[in-house]
Write a protein that holds these residues in place. Structure first.
Motif, PDB file in Angstrom:
ATOM      1  N   ILE A 110       7.664 -19.071  13.976  1.00  0.00           N
ATOM      2  CA  ILE A 110       7.347 -18.530  12.665  1.00  0.00           C
ATOM      3  C   ILE A 110       7.189 -19.678  11.678  1.00  0.00           C
ATOM      4  O   ILE A 110       7.695 -20.787  11.906  1.00  0.00           O
ATOM      5  CB  ILE A 110       8.430 -17.551  12.179  1.00  0.00           C
ATOM      6  CG1 ILE A 110       9.788 -18.254  12.028  1.00  0.00           C
ATOM      7  CG2 ILE A 110       8.552 -16.363  13.134  1.00  0.00           C
ATOM      8  CD1 ILE A 110      10.864 -17.369  11.431  1.00  0.00           C
ATOM      9  N   PRO A 111       6.471 -19.468  10.563  1.00  0.00           N
ATOM     10  CA  PRO A 111       6.296 -20.542   9.573  1.00  0.00           C
ATOM     11  C   PRO A 111       7.646 -21.014   9.042  1.00  0.00           C
ATOM     12  O   PRO A 111       8.605 -20.242   8.912  1.00  0.00           O
ATOM     13  CB  PRO A 111       5.477 -19.866   8.471  1.00  0.00           C
ATOM     14  CG  PRO A 111       4.795 -18.724   9.136  1.00  0.00           C
ATOM     15  CD  PRO A 111       5.745 -18.245  10.199  1.00  0.00           C
ATOM     16  N   LEU A 112       7.716 -22.305   8.717  1.00  0.00           N
ATOM     17  CA  LEU A 112       8.965 -22.898   8.248  1.00  0.00           C
ATOM     18  C   LEU A 112       9.478 -22.218   6.986  1.00  0.00           C
ATOM     19  O   LEU A 112      10.685 -22.022   6.819  1.00  0.00           O
ATOM     20  CB  LEU A 112       8.757 -24.396   7.999  1.00  0.00           C
ATOM     21  CG  LEU A 112      10.020 -25.222   7.742  1.00  0.00           C
ATOM     22  CD1 LEU A 112      10.975 -25.128   8.927  1.00  0.00           C
ATOM     23  CD2 LEU A 112       9.661 -26.678   7.467  1.00  0.00           C
ATOM     24  N   ASP A 113       8.556 -21.835   6.078  1.00  0.00           N
ATOM     25  CA  ASP A 113       9.010 -21.205   4.831  1.00  0.00           C
ATOM     26  C   ASP A 113       9.522 -19.788   5.062  1.00  0.00           C
ATOM     27  O   ASP A 113      10.186 -19.210   4.200  1.00  0.00           O
ATOM     28  CB  ASP A 113       7.901 -21.225   3.772  1.00  0.00           C
ATOM     29  CG  ASP A 113       6.644 -20.486   4.207  1.00  0.00           C
ATOM     30  OD1 ASP A 113       6.619 -19.947   5.327  1.00  0.00           O
ATOM     31  OD2 ASP A 113       5.680 -20.473   3.419  1.00  0.00           O
ATOM     32  N   GLU A 114       9.255 -19.223   6.229  1.00  0.00           N
ATOM     33  CA  GLU A 114       9.820 -17.920   6.590  1.00  0.00           C
ATOM     34  C   GLU A 114      11.168 -18.095   7.273  1.00  0.00           C
ATOM     35  O   GLU A 114      12.074 -17.284   7.111  1.00  0.00           O
ATOM     36  CB  GLU A 114       8.851 -17.173   7.510  1.00  0.00           C
ATOM     37  CG  GLU A 114       9.301 -15.760   7.841  1.00  0.00           C
ATOM     38  CD  GLU A 114       8.302 -15.033   8.717  1.00  0.00           C
ATOM     39  OE1 GLU A 114       8.723 -14.078   9.416  1.00  0.00           O
ATOM     40  OE2 GLU A 114       7.104 -15.403   8.704  1.00  0.00           O
ATOM     41  N   LEU A 115      11.295 -19.164   8.023  1.00  0.00           N
ATOM     42  CA  LEU A 115      12.556 -19.452   8.709  1.00  0.00           C
ATOM     43  C   LEU A 115      13.654 -19.839   7.734  1.00  0.00           C
ATOM     44  O   LEU A 115      14.823 -19.474   7.906  1.00  0.00           O
ATOM     45  CB  LEU A 115      12.333 -20.592   9.728  1.00  0.00           C
ATOM     46  CG  LEU A 115      13.584 -21.114  10.419  1.00  0.00           C
ATOM     47  CD1 LEU A 115      14.127 -20.075  11.408  1.00  0.00           C
ATOM     48  CD2 LEU A 115      13.299 -22.418  11.146  1.00  0.00           C
ATOM     49  N   THR A 116      13.278 -20.599   6.721  1.00  0.00           N
ATOM     50  CA  THR A 116      14.290 -21.177   5.830  1.00  0.00           C
ATOM     51  C   THR A 116      14.388 -20.413   4.524  1.00  0.00           C
ATOM     52  O   THR A 116      13.401 -19.886   3.995  1.00  0.00           O
ATOM     53  CB  THR A 116      13.955 -22.640   5.517  1.00  0.00           C
ATOM     54  OG1 THR A 116      12.650 -22.712   4.913  1.00  0.00           O
ATOM     55  CG2 THR A 116      13.947 -23.470   6.786  1.00  0.00           C
TER      56      THR A 116
END
Length: 208
Positions: free
Chosen positions: A198-204
């Protein structure tokens, strides 16, 4: 290759060739595991290193993944089932000897760790198993750094593994296993597949 490139190269190999991982590389992976972070530095687990084909075949019958027998080496992360005062005393002595300090200077630390000896068994088992999983993460990165393929697995009969390896008598229980070897690109349909994340901005979730 930098760390991110190495981790992009890494994946959980579904099938492995018969190529053996060198003793030097296995030792380096084990050294990395030995240096992993653990709670209070207590390392409440042991790593069973298996290369014997007969033992791997016995374990294969108690697992759901062909990598168990196909692997060059199978690492079984076995966590403590209890922490005794003897465990604590031995660890305190190790700290004192390693750092060349009086064992008495560690009395406060020892007292805190001694609390583990009176904790409920289920708490200790869960805590120790989580420490083994931290070590597993270190092993995955260490193997990838050496271009050794690996497959972490929970799909196995813990009780059967414990019996085959005689872990109960050692105060241990199998937590998770890691196959080490080399990917079989012809038999593994995922060997060249793009990694899906998943995109990093969704993970974090960042709190500023």
């Amino acid at each position: 290759m930098n760390l991110i490139d190495t981790l992009n190269w890494r994946y959980a190999a579904k099938r492995m060739t018969s190529e053996k991982v060198s003793d030097e590389k296995v030792t380096e992976i084990l050294e990395a595991i030995n240096l992993t972070a653990t709670s209070a530095g207590m390392q409440p687990f042991r790593v069973i290193v298996i290369s014997d084909p007969e033992i791997k075949q016995k374990l294969q019958a108690a697992s759901f993944n062909p990598q168990v027998s196909e692997s060059s080496h199978l690492l079984v992360f076995a966590s403590y089932t209890h922490v005794s005062q003897a465990h604590v005393d031995e660890y305190i002595s190790l700290v004192a000897n390693t750092r060349n300090i009086p064992v008495e200077s560690l009395n406060d630390f020892k007292e805190k760790l001694s609390g583990f000896a009176s904790m409920p068994e289920e708490f200790v088992k869960n805590w120790a198993a989580r420490q083994a999983y931290i070590a597993l993460g270190t092993a995955l990165v260490a193997a990838a750094n050496l271009k050794v393929d690996s497959t972490p697995m929970e799909g196995f009969d813990n009780a059967a593994f414990d019996e085959i390896l005689g872990l109960k008598e050692k105060g241990l229980q199998s937590a998770v296993i890691l196959a080490l070897g080399y990917r079989d690109e012809g038999a593994d349909f995922l060997s060249k597949a793009k990694k899906v994340r998943i995109p990093l901005d969704e993970l974090t979730i960042t709190l500023n």
